[in-house]
Write an enzyme that holds these catalytic residues in place. Structure first.
Site, PDB file in Angstrom:
ATOM      1  N   LYS A 110       0.828  -1.220   0.000  1.00  0.00           N
ATOM      2  CA  LYS A 110       0.000   0.000   0.000  1.00  0.00           C
ATOM      3  C   LYS A 110       0.852   1.255   0.000  1.00  0.00           C
ATOM      4  O   LYS A 110       0.496   2.250  -0.613  1.00  0.00           O
ATOM      5  CB  LYS A 110      -0.944   0.007   1.209  1.00  0.00           C
ATOM      6  CG  LYS A 110      -2.153  -0.881   1.023  1.00  0.00           C
ATOM      7  CD  LYS A 110      -3.217  -0.537   2.023  1.00  0.00           C
ATOM      8  CE  LYS A 110      -4.437  -1.408   1.868  1.00  0.00           C
ATOM      9  NZ  LYS A 110      -5.442  -1.185   2.905  1.00  0.00           N
ATOM     10  N   LYS A 192      -4.366 -10.680  -6.532  1.00  0.00           N
ATOM     11  CA  LYS A 192      -5.545 -10.984  -5.722  1.00  0.00           C
ATOM     12  C   LYS A 192      -6.750 -10.166  -6.200  1.00  0.00           C
ATOM     13  O   LYS A 192      -6.584  -9.022  -6.605  1.00  0.00           O
ATOM     14  CB  LYS A 192      -5.136 -10.630  -4.288  1.00  0.00           C
ATOM     15  CG  LYS A 192      -6.169 -10.627  -3.257  1.00  0.00           C
ATOM     16  CD  LYS A 192      -5.611 -10.056  -1.957  1.00  0.00           C
ATOM     17  CE  LYS A 192      -5.713  -8.548  -1.942  1.00  0.00           C
ATOM     18  NZ  LYS A 192      -5.782  -7.918  -0.638  1.00  0.00           N
ATOM     19  N   LYS A 195     -11.133  -5.082  -4.000  1.00  0.00           N
ATOM     20  CA  LYS A 195     -12.228  -4.121  -4.156  1.00  0.00           C
ATOM     21  C   LYS A 195     -11.722  -2.721  -4.464  1.00  0.00           C
ATOM     22  O   LYS A 195     -12.472  -1.879  -4.918  1.00  0.00           O
ATOM     23  CB  LYS A 195     -13.176  -4.129  -2.955  1.00  0.00           C
ATOM     24  CG  LYS A 195     -12.572  -3.909  -1.577  1.00  0.00           C
ATOM     25  CD  LYS A 195     -13.708  -3.909  -0.548  1.00  0.00           C
ATOM     26  CE  LYS A 195     -13.403  -4.568   0.763  1.00  0.00           C
ATOM     27  NZ  LYS A 195     -12.451  -3.937   1.644  1.00  0.00           N
TER      28      LYS A 195
HETATM   29  P1  TYM Z   1     -10.601  -6.164   3.792  1.00  0.00           P
HETATM   30  O1  TYM Z   1     -11.703  -5.196   3.964  1.00  0.00           O
HETATM   31  O2  TYM Z   1      -9.527  -5.855   2.807  1.00  0.00           O
HETATM   32  O3  TYM Z   1     -11.152  -7.590   3.392  1.00  0.00           O
HETATM   33  C1  TYM Z   1     -12.196  -8.183   4.126  1.00  0.00           C
HETATM   34  C2  TYM Z   1     -12.019  -9.694   4.191  1.00  0.00           C
HETATM   35  O4  TYM Z   1     -12.011 -10.265   2.884  1.00  0.00           O
HETATM   36  C3  TYM Z   1     -10.840 -11.076   2.710  1.00  0.00           C
HETATM   37  N1  TYM Z   1     -10.413 -10.969   1.310  1.00  0.00           N
HETATM   38  C4  TYM Z   1     -10.262 -12.013   0.487  1.00  0.00           C
HETATM   39  N2  TYM Z   1     -10.436 -13.330   0.681  1.00  0.00           N
HETATM   40  C5  TYM Z   1     -10.213 -14.136  -0.385  1.00  0.00           C
HETATM   41  N3  TYM Z   1      -9.827 -13.683  -1.610  1.00  0.00           N
HETATM   42  C6  TYM Z   1      -9.636 -12.366  -1.830  1.00  0.00           C
HETATM   43  N4  TYM Z   1      -9.272 -11.927  -3.030  1.00  0.00           N
HETATM   44  C7  TYM Z   1      -9.858 -11.471  -0.747  1.00  0.00           C
HETATM   45  N5  TYM Z   1      -9.776 -10.113  -0.639  1.00  0.00           N
HETATM   46  C8  TYM Z   1     -10.119  -9.825   0.642  1.00  0.00           C
HETATM   47  C9  TYM Z   1      -9.818 -10.474   3.662  1.00  0.00           C
HETATM   48  O5  TYM Z   1      -8.799 -11.390   3.996  1.00  0.00           O
HETATM   49  C10 TYM Z   1     -10.675 -10.114   4.845  1.00  0.00           C
HETATM   50  O6  TYM Z   1     -10.893 -11.219   5.679  1.00  0.00           O
HETATM   51  N6  TYM Z   1      -7.642  -5.285   7.736  1.00  0.00           N
HETATM   52  C11 TYM Z   1      -8.837  -5.973   7.312  1.00  0.00           C
HETATM   53  C12 TYM Z   1     -10.087  -5.563   8.069  1.00  0.00           C
HETATM   54  C13 TYM Z   1      -9.967  -5.661   9.557  1.00  0.00           C
HETATM   55  C14 TYM Z   1     -10.087  -6.855  10.314  1.00  0.00           C
HETATM   56  C15 TYM Z   1      -9.981  -6.449  11.681  1.00  0.00           C
HETATM   57  C16 TYM Z   1     -10.265  -8.204   9.986  1.00  0.00           C
HETATM   58  C17 TYM Z   1      -9.812  -4.637  10.416  1.00  0.00           C
HETATM   59  N7  TYM Z   1      -9.817  -5.109  11.711  1.00  0.00           N
HETATM   60  C18 TYM Z   1     -10.027  -7.386  12.701  1.00  0.00           C
HETATM   61  C19 TYM Z   1     -10.312  -9.118  11.021  1.00  0.00           C
HETATM   62  C20 TYM Z   1     -10.200  -8.722  12.366  1.00  0.00           C
HETATM   63  C21 TYM Z   1      -9.086  -5.664   5.827  1.00  0.00           C
HETATM   64  O7  TYM Z   1      -8.637  -4.683   5.325  1.00  0.00           O
HETATM   65  O8  TYM Z   1      -9.931  -6.508   5.214  1.00  0.00           O
END
Ligand code: TYM
Length: 326
Positions: A110, A192, A195
């Site tokens: 990032k 990957k 979004k």
């Molecule tokens: P975020 O918002 O990027 O993604 C949310 C969840 O989706 C999963 N994910 C994927 N899984 C499979 N294939 C993909 N291409 C893919 N893209 C995203 C992510 O692994 C995630 O589980 N930092 C985290 C949010 C967060 C969080 C937390 C998660 C903040 N605090 C505490 C767990 C516990 C994030 O940016 O996820």
């Protein structure tokens, strides 16, 4: 078991988010004590549209509900409404070595993308995530593969805190789905599905049938003709086979057999129809919920109240352990 997980509100939720995270949440909510958060404070570490931000948060609550999160069973809430998350984040800042943050893969990626807009929040992001998790004595964190490293860091922070100040935090563990932990982009299967990337790279949970057919038709594959799973040599077809398998509950080997006389075009057509069919309930539920904003806000408010009770008691314990003025 206590379960905690979250998703950032910006961007459209896609099938990667669903298979990596939300589907696990739905399965876990029946037998566990679950908290599912909309992590708006994480999202502000990257450029975002101020005017749209609140509606994006509400939209994510609608996604959670449309995908099957039951607010009677699980606590759903918005991160910034429970101020103990930022408070604990600051306290954990003081025991987290800088080097550990600098080696995080997501930070490196990032900060390269946001070169001119890099802020301290981008580096400290995993500490806020650790605070989210540790505040609730979380046992299990269901996430996709890209978040595993952050959960491991949260575990290390918890260990360090317990060592310095006495037993306080439960040591959390990441839980990845057996299949679907890393769904790849359909326009560039070496990356990957994301979004924050171009819409052609993902299938959103609410894409129209027309868009789904168009996106799958132009999904990148390879110059061969065989529908065979081979992640390194055929990443595009392998990714599409994974998506097919997840949506149909069939084994990849059985799908390969079924498709052995079919062309890529025919395979893609069957996959597109399968996606259209399987995402239809999400689209319907979303339409219904879009007109019920008051109801959705009420769910978030109740969630905030329940989460606050747990968070307040934990933050008091942490401050006591650290010897802060009482
Ligand atoms: P975020 O918002 O990027 O993604 C949310 C969840 O989706 C999963 N994910 C994927 N899984 C499979 N294939 C993909 N291409 C893919 N893209 C995203 C992510 O692994 C995630 O589980 N930092 C985290 C949010 C967060 C969080 C937390 C998660 C903040 N605090 C505490 C767990 C516990 C994030 O940016 O996820």
């Amino acid at each position: 078991m206590r379960i905690f997980s979250g998703i950032q509100p910006t961007g459209s939720l896609h099938i990667g988010n669903y298979f990596g995270a939300i589907k696990q949440w739905v399965d876990l909510q029946d037998k566990n004590d679950c908290l599912f958060c909309i992590v708006d404070l994480h999202a502000i570490t990257s450029p975002y549209e101020i005017k749209e931000f609140e509606s994006k948060v509400l939209e994510k609550a609608i996604v959670y509900l449309s995908a099957g999160i039951n607010p009677e069973k699980a606590i759903m809430f918005v991160q910034s409404k429970v101020k103990e998350h930022t408070e604990l984040c600051w306290l954990l800042n003081s025991i987290t070595p800088l080097g550990e943050l600098q080696r995080m893969t997501q930070y490196k990626e990032k900060s390269l993308k946001q070169k001119k807009k890099e802020c301290a929040g981008l580096l400290n992001y995993p500490i806020l995530m650790a605070a989210d998790i540790l505040l609730y004595n979380t046992d299990i964190v269901p996430v996709g593969e890209d978040q595993k490293q952050h959960v491991e860091l949260a575990r290390d922070i918890a260990k360090r805190f317990n060592h310095l100040f006495g037993e306080t935090f439960t040591l959390p563990q990441a839980q990845l789905p057996k299949q679907g932990a890393r769904i790849m982009s359909i326009s560039n299967p070496k990356e990957k599905m994301s979004k924050s990337g171009a819409p052609e790279n993902y299938i959103s949970l609410f894409d129209s049938p027309k868009d789904i057919r168009k996106k799958i038709k132009s999904a990148v594959t390879d110059t061969e003709k065989t529908i065979k799973y081979n992640k390194t040599k055929k990443p595009g077809i392998s990714n599409l086979l994974t998506i097919y398998s997840l949506l149909s509950d069939k084994k990849i080997r059985d799908i390969e057999d079924e498709m052995k006389d079919k062309s890529y075009k025919e395979f893609k057509e069957s996959l597109a129809e399968l996606i259209v069919l399987k995402l239809e309930p999400f689209r319907k539920k979303r339409e219904e919920l879009l007109s019920r904003e008051v109801y959705v806000r009420e769910i978030l408010k109740k969630g905030e109240e329940k989460a606050s009770v747990i968070a307040q008691s934990k933050i008091n314990e942490v401050k006591n352990k650290m010897g802060l003025y009482s």
